[in-house]
Scaffold this active site. Structure first.
Site, short mmCIF file in Angstrom:
data_model
loop_
_atom_site.label_atom_id
_atom_site.label_comp_id
_atom_site.label_asym_id
_atom_site.label_seq_id
_atom_site.Cartn_x
_atom_site.Cartn_y
_atom_site.Cartn_z
CG ASP A 123 -1.42 1.31 1.40
OD1 ASP A 123 -2.34 2.00 0.96
OD2 ASP A 123 -1.28 1.94 2.48
CG ASP A 159 -3.72 3.48 -2.51
OD1 ASP A 159 -4.37 3.01 -2.82
OD2 ASP A 159 -3.75 4.65 -1.48
CD GLU A 160 -5.37 -0.76 -0.39
OE1 GLU A 160 -5.13 -0.94 0.94
OE2 GLU A 160 -6.45 -0.57 -0.92
#
Length: 421
Positions: free
Chosen positions: A13, A108-109
């Site tokens: 993350d 974003d992960e």
């Protein structure tokens, strides 16, 4: 507890992703509190805040004006979604240098299955993760936190622990579930939001361990009593999540068949009080929906309209749908159905949000002909328009109605996902 075949899955993350990208692009803001949002709209929301800004009480989804009140030195930067997408793709490429099993969970992960590639690091997982973190940091300026687990669900929940660790890593295994995960309040379990938390409290369930230690049959019984007879699937999902059971693999490069195509737009309610203004936005949304459906070679049999009405103090939302005579991705057919749905159910209050979607999708390789419309010719014309927009931008061809004050098509052309490119 029985263990499945050992897998090593990471959930990586990016910390304060948008804000981190902007700080990397603006070295002069290295030691300053930075938030990403629209500085011209005090009522707009903060999309991301760096750790320095968070230490002053600035939170994601807070209002820009509120954030500036809490932190007077806050630097507010307008979002640049195209840049964030490019950085996200670059990070994906970095991950793919460590394993070919990379699955995007969000911008974003990303999940990484390193079970097979760990041998390249001599079996040293800590060294491998440190190498990944440093590679991403040096390439993009973004710090990553990594959750580790034998399943995707445990890697995801381990990531919440990793965010609080100095090194940004945490491992959640079947051996430490009972001591680390189970004591947590039930609202910290993945996919448990406010309403479900209240339901669990009514069942006498307050921690994740309460679910994990309970027999599945008893959990189903309690959920049926509280939520109705259709809750058995939810009960099994939460019971498995609490125990870290998730056999789903990390999947890359596979697109699941779309179930619907839709677009929505939040509106300034005081500007959309009359049907002529609302009709402009409705048509613009239909154009986007049909264009996207044609891109993926789909037609829809069901048209849905979702509306949020407001009087300035309270809001009311509803969704209505209708079945088309024939599956369609033609703008005029979908627009006619959407207009009828809206007019038939609109109470007359101002509109603060409008969304259009089509569902029950089928491939457009075969199209039903009619006696009165040359649907094949219309489809060809709309595909030609799609090609022009794809090459020269969505502003290359627009309806004249979009030039009216109520039109939002030009504004949306400057955005990705509702935010500026």
């Amino acid at each position: 507890m029985l263990k499945p075949k050992d897998r090593i899955i990471l959930l990586s993350d990016c910390q304060s992703f948008y804000a981190s990208v902007e700080k990397a692009a603006h070295p002069e803001y290295k030691d300053k509190p930075v938030a990403v949002g629209d500085p011209a709209r005090m009522n707009g929301i903060v999309l991301a805040a760096c750790p320095i800004a968070k230490s002053h009480g600035v939170t994601t989804a807070s209002r820009v004006g509120e954030a500036l009140t809490k932190c007077r030195d806050l630097v507010v930067i307008r979002p640049r979604m195209s840049i964030y997408i490019q950085v996200s793709l670059l990070i994906s490429e970095i991950y793919q240098g460590y394993t070919d099993l990379v699955e995007a969970f969000s911008i974003d992960e990303q999940f990484l299955d390193v079970t097979g590639s760990l041998r390249a690091f001599g079996g040293d997982l800590e060294e491998m993760i440190h190498s990944i973190q440093q590679h991403v940091l040096l390439s993009t300026g973004v710090w990553t936190r990594v959750g580790i687990g034998p399943s995707k669900i445990l890697a995801k929940m381990a990531n919440n622990f990793a965010k609080k660790k100095t090194g940004g890593t945490f491992r959640l295994d079947y051996d430490n579930l009972e001591t680390e995960l189970w004591p947590l309040p039930v609202h910290e379990m993945f996919m448990v939001a406010g309403r479900m938390t209240k339901n669990f409290y009514r069942m006498g369930i307050t921690t994740i361990g309460d679910i994990a230690r309970m027999e599945l049959g008893e959990l189903k019984r309690r959920m049926r009593t509280t939520m109705g007879k259709q809750s058995d699937i939810q009960a099994e999902y939460y019971w498995q999540t609490a125990r870290g059971i998730d056999p789903s693999p990390v999947v890359t490069g596979i697109r699941q068949q779309m179930k619907s195509v839709g677009h929505g737009k939040a509106l300034r309610w005081n500007l959309y009080t009359r049907l002529p203004e609302i009709e402009v936005v409705l048509l613009e949304l239909v154009i986007e929906v049909c264009q996207r459906a044609r891109k993926y070679r789909y037609m829809g049999s069901v048209v849905s309209v979702a509306v949020v009405e407001t009087d300035g103090n309270t809001s009311n939302s509803y969704s209505r749908q209708a079945t088309l005579p024939e599956p369609s991705s033609l703008t005029h057919e979908v627009a006619a159905a959407a207009y009828r749905l809206f007019v038939d159910h609109w109470s007359g209050l101002p509109i603060s949000r409008l969304a259009i979607s089509i569902s029950q999708l089928t491939e457009d390789s075969v199209m039903q002909l009619t006696l009165f419309d040359d649907r094949i010719r219309v489809l060809g014309r709309e595909r030609a328009i799609d090609q022009i927009k794809a090459r020269y931008g969505s502003q290359a061809l627009i309806r004249a109605s979009s030039l009216l004050e109520s039109g939002v098509a030009l504004e949306r052309a400057q955005q990705i996902g509702g935010h500026y490119k």
